[in-house]
Write a protein that holds these residues in place. Sequence first.
Motif, PDB file in Angstrom:
ATOM      1  N   UNK A   1      18.344   3.900 -13.838  1.00  0.00           N
ATOM      2  CA  UNK A   1      18.268   3.615 -12.396  1.00  0.00           C
ATOM      3  C   UNK A   1      17.927   2.144 -12.182  1.00  0.00           C
ATOM      4  N   UNK A   2      18.656   1.509 -11.289  1.00  0.00           N
ATOM      5  CA  UNK A   2      18.373   0.114 -10.941  1.00  0.00           C
ATOM      6  C   UNK A   2      16.960   0.011 -10.377  1.00  0.00           C
ATOM      7  N   UNK A   3      16.291  -1.114 -10.670  1.00  0.00           N
ATOM      8  CA  UNK A   3      14.905  -1.252 -10.218  1.00  0.00           C
ATOM      9  C   UNK A   3      14.783  -1.206  -8.699  1.00  0.00           C
ATOM     10  N   UNK A   4      15.865  -1.531  -7.976  1.00  0.00           N
ATOM     11  CA  UNK A   4      15.806  -1.493  -6.521  1.00  0.00           C
ATOM     12  C   UNK A   4      16.403  -0.216  -5.933  1.00  0.00           C
ATOM     13  N   UNK A   5      16.925   0.667  -6.812  1.00  0.00           N
ATOM     14  CA  UNK A   5      17.556   1.898  -6.335  1.00  0.00           C
ATOM     15  C   UNK A   5      16.479   2.970  -6.163  1.00  0.00           C
ATOM     16  N   UNK A   6      15.605   2.749  -5.203  1.00  0.00           N
ATOM     17  CA  UNK A   6      14.465   3.630  -4.972  1.00  0.00           C
ATOM     18  C   UNK A   6      14.721   4.411  -3.692  1.00  0.00           C
ATOM     19  N   UNK A   7      14.636   5.744  -3.731  1.00  0.00           N
ATOM     20  CA  UNK A   7      14.848   6.501  -2.497  1.00  0.00           C
ATOM     21  C   UNK A   7      13.774   6.183  -1.454  1.00  0.00           C
ATOM     22  N   UNK A   8      14.197   6.115  -0.199  1.00  0.00           N
ATOM     23  CA  UNK A   8      13.261   5.824   0.892  1.00  0.00           C
ATOM     24  C   UNK A   8      13.415   6.912   1.944  1.00  0.00           C
ATOM     25  N   UNK A   9      12.579   7.953   1.866  1.00  0.00           N
ATOM     26  CA  UNK A   9      12.700   9.040   2.853  1.00  0.00           C
ATOM     27  C   UNK A   9      12.283   8.582   4.248  1.00  0.00           C
ATOM     28  N   UNK A  10      13.048   9.002   5.244  1.00  0.00           N
ATOM     29  CA  UNK A  10      12.744   8.713   6.650  1.00  0.00           C
ATOM     30  C   UNK A  10      12.383  10.040   7.302  1.00  0.00           C
ATOM     31  N   UNK A  31       6.756  -6.592  -4.670  1.00  0.00           N
ATOM     32  CA  UNK A  31       6.678  -6.187  -6.067  1.00  0.00           C
ATOM     33  C   UNK A  31       6.342  -7.384  -6.931  1.00  0.00           C
ATOM     34  N   UNK A  32       5.669  -7.150  -8.060  1.00  0.00           N
ATOM     35  CA  UNK A  32       5.487  -8.231  -9.028  1.00  0.00           C
ATOM     36  C   UNK A  32       6.861  -8.622  -9.557  1.00  0.00           C
ATOM     37  N   UNK A  85      11.145  -8.284  -0.788  1.00  0.00           N
ATOM     38  CA  UNK A  85      10.345  -7.101  -0.477  1.00  0.00           C
ATOM     39  C   UNK A  85      11.287  -5.922  -0.311  1.00  0.00           C
ATOM     40  N   UNK A  86      10.922  -4.796  -0.919  1.00  0.00           N
ATOM     41  CA  UNK A  86      11.752  -3.592  -0.868  1.00  0.00           C
ATOM     42  C   UNK A  86      11.283  -2.681   0.261  1.00  0.00           C
ATOM     43  N   UNK A  87      12.238  -2.028   0.878  1.00  0.00           N
ATOM     44  CA  UNK A  87      11.949  -1.130   1.993  1.00  0.00           C
ATOM     45  C   UNK A  87      10.951  -0.039   1.597  1.00  0.00           C
ATOM     46  N   UNK A  88      10.984   0.415   0.357  1.00  0.00           N
ATOM     47  CA  UNK A  88      10.120   1.516  -0.072  1.00  0.00           C
ATOM     48  C   UNK A  88       8.640   1.158   0.028  1.00  0.00           C
ATOM     49  N   UNK A  89       8.310  -0.119  -0.074  1.00  0.00           N
ATOM     50  CA  UNK A  89       6.906  -0.528   0.072  1.00  0.00           C
ATOM     51  C   UNK A  89       6.609  -1.008   1.498  1.00  0.00           C
ATOM     52  N   UNK A  90       7.589  -1.662   2.106  1.00  0.00           N
ATOM     53  CA  UNK A  90       7.403  -2.202   3.457  1.00  0.00           C
ATOM     54  C   UNK A  90       7.220  -1.081   4.473  1.00  0.00           C
ATOM     55  N   UNK A  91       8.059  -0.055   4.379  1.00  0.00           N
ATOM     56  CA  UNK A  91       8.099   0.988   5.414  1.00  0.00           C
ATOM     57  C   UNK A  91       6.762   1.716   5.577  1.00  0.00           C
ATOM     58  N   UNK A  92       6.174   2.293   4.522  1.00  0.00           N
ATOM     59  CA  UNK A  92       4.909   3.009   4.752  1.00  0.00           C
ATOM     60  C   UNK A  92       3.766   2.089   5.165  1.00  0.00           C
ATOM     61  N   UNK A  93       3.755   0.873   4.628  1.00  0.00           N
ATOM     62  CA  UNK A  93       2.664  -0.046   4.950  1.00  0.00           C
ATOM     63  C   UNK A  93       2.715  -0.454   6.430  1.00  0.00           C
ATOM     64  N   UNK A  94       3.885  -0.838   6.900  1.00  0.00           N
ATOM     65  CA  UNK A  94       4.013  -1.301   8.285  1.00  0.00           C
ATOM     66  C   UNK A  94       3.861  -0.134   9.257  1.00  0.00           C
ATOM     67  N   UNK A  95       4.374   1.029   8.915  1.00  0.00           N
ATOM     68  CA  UNK A  95       4.195   2.184   9.809  1.00  0.00           C
ATOM     69  C   UNK A  95       2.720   2.519   9.967  1.00  0.00           C
ATOM     70  N   UNK A  96       1.945   2.412   8.894  1.00  0.00           N
ATOM     71  CA  UNK A  96       0.511   2.666   9.001  1.00  0.00           C
ATOM     72  C   UNK A  96      -0.156   1.642   9.920  1.00  0.00           C
ATOM     73  N   UNK A  97       0.233   0.369   9.809  1.00  0.00           N
ATOM     74  CA  UNK A  97      -0.317  -0.662  10.690  1.00  0.00           C
ATOM     75  C   UNK A  97       0.013  -0.366  12.153  1.00  0.00           C
ATOM     76  N   UNK A  98       1.233   0.119  12.402  1.00  0.00           N
ATOM     77  CA  UNK A  98       1.642   0.434  13.773  1.00  0.00           C
ATOM     78  C   UNK A  98       0.852   1.630  14.299  1.00  0.00           C
TER      79      UNK A  98
END
Length: 202
Positions: free
Chosen positions: A1-10, A63-64, A70-83
């Motif tokens: 799996x590509x390092x950026x091919x990470x599922x992002x559930x909505x 990511x390091x 920045x990948x959506x998989x990390x951005x999405x939960x972090x920003x949604x929590x801030x909102x």
Amino acid sequence: MDEYDIPVPITNDLERRVADAFLIFDHHGNKTVDVREIGTILRFLGCVPTEDEINEIISATEFEDSNGTIHLSKFLPHVCQLLLERKMEPASPEKLLEAFHVLDPEEKGFLTKEELSTAMMEEGEPFTQEEIDEMMAIAVDPQTGVIPYEYYLNQLMHRPADSVYELAAKIEGEKPVVAPPRRFSDMLKHASSLLGPNPNPS
């Protein structure tokens, strides 16, 4: 799996809104954006982040060895929590009016360019000269040379009914959340962004 091919559930409308905004700036189609786009994405969502808040989000979601992306998989939960916590929320026009009244103790109904420039530069996170120039171009009445702030703020009264903060409130079960007070300069930045020469479509 590509390092950026990470599922992002909505799972809800808020996540969908944040993901859609993020993907607008995904120029490679791999669910990543350049870190320099983060502030733009947040403002596109209707947030009013400070530079410190933008940098904190980048630090928390990058990511390091990501080469500044920045990948959506990390951005999405972090920003949604801030909102959900009502972070980076713009001030209402009513709150802005209160702030203008503080700057206008004589109740003239307007501020001079000098008074507004001083407030923008000395309180909170200062504006750049370019931001000041853009705001003055809109706020200053060409006939009188002053800022009739109530007229200026009347243009901000129609806030979108489906803002990301409205969606966050629905997710939180409609429980009331008291937003932290915003610095006057942050409030003005939001006003300036809404009335700027190239406003984002609502």
